[in-house]
Design a protein around this motif. Structure first.
Motif, mmCIF file in Angstrom:
data_model
loop_
_atom_site.group_PDB
_atom_site.id
_atom_site.type_symbol
_atom_site.label_atom_id
_atom_site.label_comp_id
_atom_site.label_asym_id
_atom_site.label_seq_id
_atom_site.Cartn_x
_atom_site.Cartn_y
_atom_site.Cartn_z
ATOM 1 N N ASP A 1 0.852 -1.184 0.000
ATOM 2 C CA ASP A 1 0.000 0.000 0.000
ATOM 3 C C ASP A 1 0.889 1.236 0.000
ATOM 4 N N THR A 2 1.000 1.874 -1.136
ATOM 5 C CA THR A 2 1.748 3.118 -1.287
ATOM 6 C C THR A 2 1.110 3.933 -2.393
ATOM 7 N N LYS A 3 1.136 5.233 -2.235
ATOM 8 C CA LYS A 3 0.601 6.105 -3.276
ATOM 9 C C LYS A 3 1.462 6.095 -4.529
ATOM 10 N N HIS B 1 -3.888 8.666 -8.173
ATOM 11 C CA HIS B 1 -2.782 9.489 -7.659
ATOM 12 C C HIS B 1 -2.535 10.574 -8.712
ATOM 13 N N GLY C 1 -2.981 2.035 -3.191
ATOM 14 C CA GLY C 1 -2.612 3.040 -2.193
ATOM 15 C C GLY C 1 -3.744 3.458 -1.281
ATOM 16 N N HIS D 1 -4.510 3.069 1.955
ATOM 17 C CA HIS D 1 -4.198 3.700 3.237
ATOM 18 C C HIS D 1 -3.639 5.098 3.010
ATOM 19 N N ASP D 2 -2.718 5.231 2.069
ATOM 20 C CA ASP D 2 -2.172 6.551 1.752
ATOM 21 C C ASP D 2 -3.261 7.512 1.312
ATOM 22 N N LYS E 1 -6.234 7.445 2.320
ATOM 23 C CA LYS E 1 -7.228 7.536 3.403
ATOM 24 C C LYS E 1 -8.574 6.965 2.963
ATOM 25 N N ASP F 1 -5.099 -2.104 5.059
ATOM 26 C CA ASP F 1 -4.473 -1.320 3.993
ATOM 27 C C ASP F 1 -4.910 -1.863 2.644
#
Length: 319
Positions: free
Chosen positions: A182-184, A257, A270, A272-273, A275, A281
């Motif tokens: 989980d990453t943007k 993104h 992403g 979690h990033d 929100k 996540d």
């Protein structure tokens, strides 16, 4: 491929390079030209785009010419020195597909320890009513260990709204279980032309982000949407890029993104990033032997999302 025999016979050898072509339903010709490390795609006698087998750490498309033969994506770092063009984020190379956390390896960045997407086979490159490029690629960590593989199919054509690129990709955990974190910083990305940015201070020149939910500019960041349009000025012409996320694509509608400084990316991981979840996540474990598929259409059109009639373009795409 619905080409006549006469059209097929127009395949010629030019300076040792084979050019295959025939006519689209709209009356324009789509062709491909194989080079040593890239493939040119032409509409009529004009360059639409070039698929580079590798730039930096991955395959990319650049340049991409839309309405009025205007370049629709940032040139840096594939061409440096354009007046007024930002030189941030060297990894944001025009048009690409990567992710920032694959078993802890970043394929998104070009910093120490980054991963590399390496083309292993050019399966197909041919003209037609819709020109097609198919490749197979290995995702390798910094030491060359293979983590997974992909097969990507790119189709190039002309829609009533403008030129388009269909990008379909299947990721397969060929070696072991693979975790997409989980990453943007992901996943399917475009860096729009500098003059299209939505953060330009001059209101008369400022670009605009607009999504299928009616959210605009910063409000569209991290939100799920079937499509997003990014429009602005290129050489005083108002043009736009729309990315449509097909309903059969993994985790449709994807989250986005998309930034006012020109980054335009679809990212289903992403959460979690963004929100978008309060617990857990958005990571996903792909078990060995399993695959996931992502599907997008990128449309290069006149005007904003209304003039480009992105709603109708979306309906054509999903059919």
């Amino acid at each position: 491929m619905r080409c006549s025999l006469a059209a097929l016979l127009r395949a010629t050898v030019v300076l040792g390079l084979v050019v295959f072509s025939c006519h689209t339903a709209e009356g324009e010709e789509v062709s491909v030209k194989k080079n040593e490390a890239s493939i040119d795609v032409l509409v009529g006698d004009k360059l639409f785009t070039t698929y580079h087998f590798k730039s930096g750490a991955k395959p990319v498309l650049w340049p991409i010419h839309g309405p009025h033969e205007l370049e629709m994506t940032r040139a840096y770092p594939l061409r440096e020195g354009d007046k007024g063009e930002a030189t941030d984020h060297i990894h944001q190379r025009s048009f690409w597909f990567t992710h920032g956390d694959v078993d802890g390896v970043s394929f998104w960045h070009e910093t120490e320890g980054h991963g590399n997407i390496v083309q292993k086979e050019l399966v197909k490159a041919e003209g037609g009513d819709v020109a097609t490029i198919v490749t197979k690629n290995d995702w390798q960590n910094a030491t060359g260990e293979k983590l997974l593989e992909d097969q990507r199919t790119l189709r190039f054509g002309v829609d009533p709204s403008g030129r388009y690129i269909d990008f379909d990709i299947v990721l397969t955990a060929s070696e072991k279980d693979v975790k997409f974190g989980d990453t943007k910083e992901g996943m399917f990305g475009i860096r729009v032309a500098e003059s299209m940015r939505a953060d330009i201070k001059d209101a008369a020149k400022k670009g605009r982000i607009f999504n299928s939910e009616g959210q605009i500019n910063d409000a569209a960041w991290g939100k799920p949407a079937a499509w997003v349009d990014y429009s602005g000025l290129v050489k005083d012409q108002q043009v736009g890029i729309a990315i449509l996320n097909h309903p059969t694509s993994f985790r449709h509608p994807t989250h986005w993104h998309v930034r006012t400084y020109g980054l335009f990316a679809a990212n289903p991981f992403g959460l979690h990033d963004f929100k978008a979840v309060t617990e857990g996540d958005g990571s996903h474990v792909l078990k060995k032997g399993e695959s996931i598929a992502f599907r997008y259409r990128v449309l290069f059109h006149e005007g904003d999302e209304k003039k480009g009639d992105i709603v109708s373009a979306w309906n054509r795409y999903v059919k």
